[in-house]
Design a protein around this motif. Sequence first.
Motif, PDB file in Angstrom:
ATOM      1  N   LYS A  54       4.375  16.713  -8.108  1.00 47.57           N
ATOM      2  CA  LYS A  54       4.981  17.528  -9.518  1.00 47.57           C
ATOM      3  C   LYS A  54       4.058  18.706 -10.035  1.00 47.57           C
ATOM      4  O   LYS A  54       4.268  19.581 -10.528  1.00 47.57           O
ATOM      5  N   SER A  55       2.595  18.595  -9.327  1.00 46.52           N
ATOM      6  CA  SER A  55       1.827  19.618  -9.622  1.00 46.52           C
ATOM      7  C   SER A  55       2.068  20.921  -9.304  1.00 46.52           C
ATOM      8  O   SER A  55       2.480  21.078  -8.268  1.00 46.52           O
ATOM      9  N   THR A  56       1.460  21.743 -10.150  1.00 48.34           N
ATOM     10  CA  THR A  56       1.680  23.217  -9.710  1.00 48.34           C
ATOM     11  C   THR A  56       0.478  23.576  -8.800  1.00 48.34           C
ATOM     12  O   THR A  56       0.434  24.561  -8.372  1.00 48.34           O
ATOM     13  N   THR A  57      -0.390  22.769  -8.676  1.00 48.17           N
ATOM     14  CA  THR A  57      -1.621  22.837  -7.603  1.00 48.17           C
ATOM     15  C   THR A  57      -1.037  22.770  -6.370  1.00 48.17           C
ATOM     16  O   THR A  57      -0.175  21.483  -6.063  1.00 48.17           O
ATOM     17  N   PRO A  58      -1.517  23.409  -5.095  1.00 46.49           N
ATOM     18  CA  PRO A  58      -1.002  22.979  -3.887  1.00 46.49           C
ATOM     19  C   PRO A  58      -1.713  21.732  -3.389  1.00 46.49           C
ATOM     20  O   PRO A  58      -2.667  21.559  -3.873  1.00 46.49           O
ATOM     21  N   VAL A  59      -0.827  20.863  -2.840  1.00 48.04           N
ATOM     22  CA  VAL A  59      -1.358  19.414  -2.574  1.00 48.04           C
ATOM     23  C   VAL A  59      -0.824  19.115  -1.093  1.00 48.04           C
ATOM     24  O   VAL A  59       0.316  19.454  -0.607  1.00 48.04           O
ATOM     25  N   VAL A  60      -1.765  18.849  -0.210  1.00 44.19           N
ATOM     26  CA  VAL A  60      -1.482  18.220   1.067  1.00 44.19           C
ATOM     27  C   VAL A  60      -1.973  16.791   1.151  1.00 44.19           C
ATOM     28  O   VAL A  60      -3.083  16.487   0.873  1.00 44.19           O
ATOM     29  N   TRP A  76       0.674  -1.065   0.056  1.00 42.08           N
ATOM     30  CA  TRP A  76       0.151  -0.085  -0.156  1.00 42.08           C
ATOM     31  C   TRP A  76       1.043   1.190   0.081  1.00 42.08           C
ATOM     32  O   TRP A  76       0.450   2.144  -1.060  1.00 42.08           O
ATOM     33  N   PHE A  77       1.822   1.088   0.693  1.00 47.30           N
ATOM     34  CA  PHE A  77       2.924   2.292   0.797  1.00 47.30           C
ATOM     35  C   PHE A  77       3.610   2.496  -0.361  1.00 47.30           C
ATOM     36  O   PHE A  77       3.630   4.031  -0.848  1.00 47.30           O
ATOM     37  N   ALA A  78       3.822   1.489  -1.209  1.00 45.85           N
ATOM     38  CA  ALA A  78       4.523   1.749  -2.566  1.00 45.85           C
ATOM     39  C   ALA A  78       3.429   2.160  -3.654  1.00 45.85           C
ATOM     40  O   ALA A  78       3.764   3.007  -4.321  1.00 45.85           O
ATOM     41  N   ARG A  79       2.188   1.646  -3.459  1.00 46.83           N
ATOM     42  CA  ARG A  79       1.076   2.510  -4.417  1.00 46.83           C
ATOM     43  C   ARG A  79       0.971   3.961  -4.222  1.00 46.83           C
ATOM     44  O   ARG A  79       0.848   4.768  -4.782  1.00 46.83           O
ATOM     45  N   LEU A  80       0.923   4.166  -2.856  1.00 46.93           N
ATOM     46  CA  LEU A  80       0.942   5.538  -2.334  1.00 46.93           C
ATOM     47  C   LEU A  80       1.947   6.707  -3.028  1.00 46.93           C
ATOM     48  O   LEU A  80       1.970   7.492  -3.615  1.00 46.93           O
ATOM     49  N   THR A  81       3.200   5.923  -2.842  1.00 44.22           N
ATOM     50  CA  THR A  81       4.299   6.580  -3.177  1.00 44.22           C
ATOM     51  C   THR A  81       4.385   6.716  -4.659  1.00 44.22           C
ATOM     52  O   THR A  81       4.818   7.851  -5.353  1.00 44.22           O
ATOM     53  N   ARG A  82       3.766   5.718  -5.566  1.00 48.42           N
ATOM     54  CA  ARG A  82       3.652   5.942  -7.105  1.00 48.42           C
ATOM     55  C   ARG A  82       2.606   7.075  -7.382  1.00 48.42           C
ATOM     56  O   ARG A  82       3.206   7.894  -8.244  1.00 48.42           O
ATOM     57  N   TYR A  83       1.702   6.958  -6.549  1.00 46.26           N
ATOM     58  CA  TYR A  83       0.466   8.068  -6.854  1.00 46.26           C
ATOM     59  C   TYR A  83       1.000   9.284  -6.535  1.00 46.26           C
ATOM     60  O   TYR A  83       0.990  10.442  -7.204  1.00 46.26           O
ATOM     61  N   LYS A 113      11.582   7.515   1.599  1.00 44.81           N
ATOM     62  CA  LYS A 113      11.665   7.344   0.160  1.00 44.81           C
ATOM     63  C   LYS A 113      10.253   8.288  -0.323  1.00 44.81           C
ATOM     64  O   LYS A 113      10.434   8.967  -1.323  1.00 44.81           O
ATOM     65  N   LEU A 114       9.193   8.299   0.021  1.00 51.97           N
ATOM     66  CA  LEU A 114       8.106   9.097   0.029  1.00 51.97           C
ATOM     67  C   LEU A 114       8.440  10.533  -0.047  1.00 51.97           C
ATOM     68  O   LEU A 114       8.408  11.448  -0.857  1.00 51.97           O
ATOM     69  N   VAL A 115       8.892  10.981   1.101  1.00 52.71           N
ATOM     70  CA  VAL A 115       9.473  12.383   1.282  1.00 52.71           C
ATOM     71  C   VAL A 115      10.492  12.899   0.375  1.00 52.71           C
ATOM     72  O   VAL A 115      10.441  14.174  -0.077  1.00 52.71           O
ATOM     73  N   ARG A 116      11.468  12.025  -0.023  1.00 52.93           N
ATOM     74  CA  ARG A 116      12.498  12.586  -0.835  1.00 52.93           C
ATOM     75  C   ARG A 116      12.070  12.791  -2.265  1.00 52.93           C
ATOM     76  O   ARG A 116      12.797  13.201  -3.232  1.00 52.93           O
ATOM     77  N   GLN A 117      10.717  12.689  -2.328  1.00 51.25           N
ATOM     78  CA  GLN A 117      10.324  12.968  -3.730  1.00 51.25           C
ATOM     79  C   GLN A 117      10.244  14.376  -3.855  1.00 51.25           C
ATOM     80  O   GLN A 117      10.035  15.159  -4.990  1.00 51.25           O
ATOM     81  N   GLY A 118      10.223  15.168  -2.687  1.00 47.32           N
ATOM     82  CA  GLY A 118      10.428  16.648  -2.585  1.00 47.32           C
ATOM     83  C   GLY A 118       9.075  16.933  -1.468  1.00 47.32           C
ATOM     84  O   GLY A 118       9.022  18.327  -1.567  1.00 47.32           O
TER      85      GLY A 118
END
Length: 273
Positions: A137-143, A124-131, A179-184
């Motif tokens: 990368k979106s220019t829209t604010p995401v939380v 599930w964590f891996a699916r979350l990370t992929r999504y 790993k998730l956080v390192r996406q940015g």
Amino acid sequence: MKIATYNVNGVNGRLPVLLRWLEQAKPDVVCLQELKAPQDKFPELALSEAGYGAIWHGQKSWNGVAILARGAIPVETRRGLPGDPEDLHSRYIEATVGGITVGCLYLPNGNPAPGPKFDYKLKWFARLTRYAAKLQKSTTPVVLAGDYNVMPTELDVYKPERWVDDALFRPETRAAFHKLVRQGWTDAVRKLHPDERIYTFWDYFRNAWLRDAGLRIDHFLLNQAVAKRLVAAGVDREVRGWEKTSDHAPVWIELASVGRAPKPATKLRKVTE
């Protein structure tokens, strides 16, 4: 804008606590986890009378997530994570509120580990990370807010040596979070309180609340488009001490309005005691 996340541990059984906190804290957006209620048993009317519109993804007895908005109806953009059509657990819901995409998640606990439940957690964590990579990368604010069921560092757990074999603290789990956080993504609470011992959960057993034997497992991750607007973050600890309350406390962040410069870090609000 004030956004909160709160694992209510049963939305109907904890409804008086939830309504009391909403009236007191007045968050603009709330992510709820562990509704433990089927779709038709969600207390929509009571929340509407309290001034909150809602979308929710219920499930009988277990799981369940919801997004509330004060004086508005969240515009749903996703229900469930992509990647596994056979996964019927109600663990993710997403909506747009006030120009911000809010993802509310309840990541699997994973115990006992190792075992099938832990394998499911990591998948599930891996699916979350992929999504999440697309959202980041979106220019829209995401939380991305919710109960991640992970203590990222030793600072996030009262006695790290007692948790080394637990699914919430195993190396694989922490590695998945990092790993998730390192996406940015920005871990909002840690960004503003980098060295403080902050907890969001205290077990019902072994007098954990009174001993302050807690864990930080409820997190906010912000993409670059919204992280620059972060001005405050905290935990409403006192709610954990109320009668018939959840074993979690509400966690919140505050975002500056668009075009308004954030306040200096020295003036940021401290975690609520």
